[in-house]
Every structure is written in structure tokens, then in C-alpha cells.
Scaffold this active site. Structure first.
Site, PDB file in Angstrom:
ATOM      1  N   HIS A  99       7.207  49.646  38.209  1.00 52.00           N
ATOM      2  CA  HIS A  99       8.145  48.631  37.182  1.00 52.00           C
ATOM      3  C   HIS A  99       8.476  49.571  36.349  1.00 52.00           C
ATOM      4  CE1 HIS A  99       8.113  45.577  34.029  1.00 52.00           C
ATOM      5  NE2 HIS A  99       7.229  44.290  34.613  1.00 52.00           N
ATOM      6  N   CYS A 133      12.242  43.792  37.569  1.00 51.93           N
ATOM      7  CA  CYS A 133      11.374  43.793  36.698  1.00 51.93           C
ATOM      8  C   CYS A 133      12.796  43.263  35.948  1.00 51.93           C
ATOM      9  CB  CYS A 133      10.458  43.811  35.763  1.00 51.93           C
ATOM     10  SG  CYS A 133      10.029  43.015  34.633  1.00 51.93           S
ATOM     11  N   HIS A 174      10.262  40.869  38.536  1.00 50.20           N
ATOM     12  CA  HIS A 174      10.068  39.807  38.727  1.00 50.20           C
ATOM     13  C   HIS A 174      10.698  39.057  37.826  1.00 50.20           C
ATOM     14  CE1 HIS A 174       6.620  42.488  37.726  1.00 50.20           C
ATOM     15  NE2 HIS A 174       5.276  41.717  38.548  1.00 50.20           N
ATOM     16  N   ASP A 182       8.199  35.826  35.860  1.00 49.30           N
ATOM     17  CA  ASP A 182       7.488  35.988  34.644  1.00 49.30           C
ATOM     18  C   ASP A 182       6.930  35.334  32.929  1.00 49.30           C
ATOM     19  OD1 ASP A 182       6.283  38.530  33.984  1.00 49.30           O
ATOM     20  OD2 ASP A 182       8.328  40.181  33.976  1.00 49.30           O
ATOM     21  N   HIS A 183       7.231  35.797  32.154  1.00 49.97           N
ATOM     22  CA  HIS A 183       6.216  35.488  31.307  1.00 49.97           C
ATOM     23  C   HIS A 183       7.262  33.959  31.518  1.00 49.97           C
ATOM     24  CE1 HIS A 183       5.672  40.339  29.869  1.00 49.97           C
ATOM     25  NE2 HIS A 183       4.900  40.228  30.709  1.00 49.97           N
ATOM     26  N   TYR A 208       1.356  33.453  30.101  1.00 49.20           N
ATOM     27  CA  TYR A 208       0.743  33.290  31.770  1.00 49.20           C
ATOM     28  C   TYR A 208       0.218  32.181  31.412  1.00 49.20           C
ATOM     29  CZ  TYR A 208       2.267  37.924  33.218  1.00 49.20           C
ATOM     30  OH  TYR A 208       2.827  38.883  33.328  1.00 49.20           O
TER      31      TYR A 208
END
Length: 357
Positions: A207, A245, A272, A317-318, A331
Site C-alpha cells: 500500500h 490506492c 483502492h 475506498d473511504h 467505512y
């Protein structure tokens, strides 16, 4: 490409599997054993129990995020080889359980950093945000109080209490670790696990560092295209890949993410995908996945993945916290479900355009 959602496991995640399986297009989860400490062995009983919980809901475990790397491995202490051997045993257990993608990071001390976990946006949604001016005023040893105050009572990945209890000791241990030493220790680790990864067809996705620049004087070695290409060439084996990501690499607006995707072609087992809005060079906040809501071109990112033959797992992702939902910051279910289907819609349109000429 397989769409997933991240799920933290029973007792840690406010979102249940029966809700995740109702998100169109989501076939599985990326999960972890949240109670395990870096350096510990994951047992077959633990992994199979988690797998059973997921499969009982009609879903699959499509990857693990994360099997954390101990500081002894990152620093290169006398316990490094012991912890690597434990990691190898864990990978054996995962491979035997038919799990073949593992996300991990090699960031010293802090896995990721934000200065606000609930910045209010104009529409009333709250998001994770970062302001370098605030970071410059913070004593890193006091980060624990800040994170706990903002976390809604949830255990935040990368900010576990056991880790936060020893921040001062950790900073002292990393005092002599510069970028070169950290990189060499990463290469040592990747070479050591090569055989077990080959045996079980396990793809490791590192990551990127978040944010994509050094903070608190700590080294960063996965922040841009040059560093990523260097790592992929140094350990030029199928098991050594990246977790693409967009939110982490995108913290630096100078990073051309579609170009990074093309440079890492064939070495991205996991993606991500999320959007950010830049307010200044020192301030950004997370946004809805929709390109128009932030500063990033989601279409260009998804097209680059498609054009390079990406066949791995992906997750939104978030997400924003919307509609009064209470969950681990970033999340919740609602905005990630919207994001998953936005990304699936982009993929479908790109795929049909390619096939129809």
C-alpha cells in the site's frame, strides 16, 4: 475485475455482511484478523473460522488487508528473521485457505495520518481530511488522544491501542532508519517470502504511503511512480506488486495516477479507488467517488486499469458519512455502496465501448 468491500470482522465493523451482500456487483470482502498483532502467526483455525462466517452469508474472502508487518522487520532488528518466519507461516495458512491476495504497508510508526475524521462538507456529509499546517504543530506522541477523540469509539486500523502505547519508543527505534535502509529492509522481506508466495500463488500488494510525503521526520518509500517502479524492478517477481490506492497516491496532486497504473501494468493485484478534493497544496479532504465531487478523474483511472488488463480485486475506498449513519470513519455502508456502483458503471461503459469499437 472483482468488486469487493472492506469488512473488519465481527465485533469491529458496524456494517454487517448481510447488508454488504445486497450491494449490486459486490461478490466478496477484503478482511483481516483485527485482534492479531504484527509479528504473530495467524492459525488455520482462526482463518477458517473467519472464512466460514463470510461464506455463510454467500460472500467470499477475496483478499486480506492487512497482514501487518512488524516494526522489527521494518527496522531490521535481531527479531526480524523470527517475525518473517511467522509471516511465512501465516501466508501458508492463507494459501491453504485459498486466499491469494494480501495487502500490506511498510510505513514507519503511522500507517496513515489524517487531522480530521469528520470534516463537514457543504452538503452536510463528513469526511476524512488532512491539513499540513495542523500536523506541523502536533507532537506525534500526542496523536493517540487526537485519533481516539475522533474515531467514534471504533478501533481504527493502523492506530491500535497496543501500538499507540509505545509511540515514544517507536520513534527512538526508527531514529537511524533512513529511506535507503527502509527500502533495503523491504527488499529483504520480499525476497524471504518469495518461495511461499510462489508455492501458493499469493500476490502481495504494498500500500502506498499516506500522505505521499515524509511526516514527523519519518522516511517514505512508496509515494510516487519512480519509487514504485524501482521496487517492482528490484524484486522483479510475480508476487511483488502494489495495492493501487488512488487516495494515498492522490494526496500529492503531482502524481499522475493513470500513468502510474500503466507503469505497474500486470503488477496490481488490488485497487483502492476513491476521490479527493484539493483545497490547497497543504490541505485536502476526501470526496464522493463521483469525479465532479472532487479533484480526480475517476474515468481516466478506471480506463487505465481496464486498458492495462487489470483482473484483480477492487474496492471503493473511504466513503463519506451520510444520512445519519454511525460507523467507523470512512467505512460506513451507504456512500461506499454508492461508490461501488459508480465504479462498476464506469467499468461497464468502458468495457462496452471497447467491445463495440
Amino acid at each position: 475485475m472483482e468488486m469487493t468491500l472492506r469488512w473488519y470482522g465481527p465485533g469491529y465493523d458496524a456494517v454487517s455482511l448481510d447488508k454488504i451482500r445486497q450491494v449490486p456487483g459486490v461478490k466478496g470482502v477484503v478482511t483481516t484478523l483485527m485482534g492479531k498483532q504484527a509479528g504473530e502467526v495467524w492459525t488455520a483455525d482462526e482463518v477458517n473460522a473467519l472464512k466460514g462466517i463470510v461464506e455463510e452469508q454467500g460472500l467470499s474472502i477475496m483478499g486480506i488487508e492487512s497482514v501487518n508487518i512488524s516494526d522489527d522487520i521494518k527496522i531490521g532488528t535481531s527479531r526480524r528473521d523470527e517475525h518473517i518466519e511467522n509471516y511465512i507461516h501465516t501466508l501458508e495458512v492463507l494459501g491453504q485457505a485459498d486466499i491469494h491476495v494480501v495487502c500490506y504497508n511498510f510505513m514507519p510508526v503511522f500507517d496513515w495520518t489524517r487531522t480530521d475524521l469528520a470534516r463537514v462538507r457543504p452538503d452536510g456529509a463528513t469526511v476524512l481530511a488532512y491539513n499540513q499546517d495542523i500536523v506541523d504543530t502536533i507532537d506525534p506522541e500526542h496523536m493517540r488522544e487526537s485519533m481516539e477523540r475522533m474515531s467514534n469509539g471504533f478501533a481504527m486500523p493502523g492506530w491500535e491501542p497496543e501500538r499507540l502505547d509505545k509511540l515514544k519508543t517507536l520513534f527512538e527505534a526508527y531514529a537511524d532508519v533512513d529511506e535507503n535502509k527502509l527500502f533495503d529492509n523491504l527488499v529483504y522481506f520480499l525476497e524471504a517470502i518469495a518461495d511461499v508466495c510462489a508455492k501458493y500463488d499469493i500476490r502481495m500488494g504494498i500500500h502506498p504511503d499516506d500522505p505521499a510525503w515524509p511526516i514527523f521526520g519519518l522516511p517514505r518509500i512508496v509515494t510516487n511512480k519512480e519509487q514504485i517502479v524501482r521496487l517492482l524492478k528490484t524484486v522483479d517477481k510475480p508476487h511483488n506488486g502494489i495495492t493501487l490506492c488512488t487516495g494515498s497516491l492522490g494526496t500529492n496532486p503531482n502524481n499522475d495516477i493513470p500513468d502510474i497504473i500503466r507503469a505497474a501494468k500486470g503488477r496490481i493485484p488490488f485497487a483502492h479507488v476513491r476521490n479527493l478534493k484539493y483545497n490547497s497544496e497543504r490541505d485536502f479532504e476526501e470526496a464522493a467517488h463521483l469525479s465532479a465531487d472532487g479533484s480526480m478523474d475517476m474515468y481516466a483511472i478506471m480506463k487505465a486499469l481496464y486498458d492495462t488488463g487489470f483482473d484483480g480485486i477492487i474496492r471503493p475506498d473511504h466513503g463519506r458519512m451520510i444520512w445519519g449513519e454511525v460507523a467507523m470513519p470512512g467505512y460506513g455502508l451507504y456512500d461506499r455502496a454508492i461508490g461501488a456502483n459508480y465504479l462498476l458503471g464506469l467499468w461497464e461503459a468502458i468495457d462496452k465501448a471497447a467491445k463495440n469499437g
